[in-house]
Motif scaffolding. Sequence first.
Motif, PDB file in Angstrom:
ATOM      1  N   PHE A  76       9.015  -6.525  -6.416  1.00  0.00           N
ATOM      2  CA  PHE A  76       8.158  -7.491  -7.106  1.00  0.00           C
ATOM      3  C   PHE A  76       7.718  -6.889  -8.434  1.00  0.00           C
ATOM      4  O   PHE A  76       7.061  -5.866  -8.467  1.00  0.00           O
ATOM      5  CB  PHE A  76       6.931  -7.827  -6.247  1.00  0.00           C
ATOM      6  N   GLU A  77       8.110  -7.534  -9.540  1.00  0.00           N
ATOM      7  CA  GLU A  77       7.840  -6.984 -10.865  1.00  0.00           C
ATOM      8  C   GLU A  77       6.857  -7.808 -11.688  1.00  0.00           C
ATOM      9  O   GLU A  77       6.524  -7.431 -12.812  1.00  0.00           O
ATOM     10  CB  GLU A  77       9.153  -6.833 -11.631  1.00  0.00           C
ATOM     11  N   GLU A  78       6.382  -8.931 -11.148  1.00  0.00           N
ATOM     12  CA  GLU A  78       5.445  -9.777 -11.867  1.00  0.00           C
ATOM     13  C   GLU A  78       4.066  -9.104 -11.907  1.00  0.00           C
ATOM     14  O   GLU A  78       3.827  -8.126 -11.222  1.00  0.00           O
ATOM     15  CB  GLU A  78       5.366 -11.155 -11.203  1.00  0.00           C
ATOM     16  N   PRO A  79       3.137  -9.642 -12.705  1.00  0.00           N
ATOM     17  CA  PRO A  79       1.802  -9.033 -12.813  1.00  0.00           C
ATOM     18  C   PRO A  79       1.092  -8.938 -11.467  1.00  0.00           C
ATOM     19  O   PRO A  79       1.190  -9.829 -10.624  1.00  0.00           O
ATOM     20  CB  PRO A  79       1.055  -9.980 -13.752  1.00  0.00           C
ATOM     21  N   LEU A  80       0.369  -7.837 -11.282  1.00  0.00           N
ATOM     22  CA  LEU A  80      -0.373  -7.584 -10.061  1.00  0.00           C
ATOM     23  C   LEU A  80      -1.713  -6.955 -10.450  1.00  0.00           C
ATOM     24  O   LEU A  80      -1.734  -5.955 -11.158  1.00  0.00           O
ATOM     25  CB  LEU A  80       0.428  -6.638  -9.167  1.00  0.00           C
ATOM     26  N   LEU A  81      -2.788  -7.575 -10.032  1.00  0.00           N
ATOM     27  CA  LEU A  81      -4.128  -7.124 -10.388  1.00  0.00           C
ATOM     28  C   LEU A  81      -4.901  -6.783  -9.128  1.00  0.00           C
ATOM     29  O   LEU A  81      -4.995  -7.603  -8.211  1.00  0.00           O
ATOM     30  CB  LEU A  81      -4.858  -8.221 -11.167  1.00  0.00           C
ATOM     31  N   VAL A  82      -5.424  -5.560  -9.062  1.00  0.00           N
ATOM     32  CA  VAL A  82      -6.232  -5.117  -7.925  1.00  0.00           C
ATOM     33  C   VAL A  82      -7.704  -5.280  -8.301  1.00  0.00           C
ATOM     34  O   VAL A  82      -8.145  -4.739  -9.306  1.00  0.00           O
ATOM     35  CB  VAL A  82      -5.914  -3.651  -7.554  1.00  0.00           C
ATOM     36  N   LEU A  83      -8.427  -6.040  -7.501  1.00  0.00           N
ATOM     37  CA  LEU A  83      -9.849  -6.295  -7.744  1.00  0.00           C
ATOM     38  C   LEU A  83     -10.689  -5.572  -6.693  1.00  0.00           C
ATOM     39  O   LEU A  83     -10.370  -5.609  -5.511  1.00  0.00           O
ATOM     40  CB  LEU A  83     -10.141  -7.797  -7.651  1.00  0.00           C
ATOM     41  N   GLY A  84     -11.752  -4.929  -7.120  1.00  0.00           N
ATOM     42  CA  GLY A  84     -12.627  -4.240  -6.183  1.00  0.00           C
ATOM     43  C   GLY A  84     -14.002  -4.039  -6.779  1.00  0.00           C
ATOM     44  O   GLY A  84     -14.226  -4.303  -7.956  1.00  0.00           O
ATOM     45  N   SER A  85     -14.883  -3.565  -5.975  1.00  0.00           N
ATOM     46  CA  SER A  85     -16.263  -3.347  -6.444  1.00  0.00           C
ATOM     47  C   SER A  85     -16.561  -1.881  -6.684  1.00  0.00           C
ATOM     48  O   SER A  85     -17.688  -1.518  -6.966  1.00  0.00           O
ATOM     49  CB  SER A  85     -17.244  -3.925  -5.426  1.00  0.00           C
ATOM     50  N   GLU A  86     -15.563  -1.025  -6.567  1.00  0.00           N
ATOM     51  CA  GLU A  86     -15.780   0.410  -6.772  1.00  0.00           C
ATOM     52  C   GLU A  86     -15.400   0.822  -8.170  1.00  0.00           C
ATOM     53  O   GLU A  86     -14.561   0.300  -8.784  1.00  0.00           O
ATOM     54  CB  GLU A  86     -14.949   1.208  -5.780  1.00  0.00           C
TER      55      GLU A  86
END
Length: 86
Positions: A76-86
């Motif tokens: 998978f080469e499309e955009p990937l965004l990791v969201l977190g509160s740390e």
Amino acid sequence: ARMRLLWVTDSAASGRWLATTLAEESPCEVELLAAHNYAAGLSLLRSEHIDAVLVQHQAGVLDGVEFAAACRGGGFEEPLLVLGSE
């Protein structure tokens, strides 16, 4: 234009705010698919056309970096965004 986003999280309720915000703020139509664990997320990536992935990171519960590595390792080469509160 239409964009298909995959939201990977551990809670069904947590995606409602995201869907609402994207519907209000996006210049294009956004279809939000939700996966409630990493296995389901990886399965959807294999079976569906996904334009981008948003993944919730929660230390000790869902490791977003680990999921991102599995996505990239699976091609998978499309955009990937990791969201977190740390």
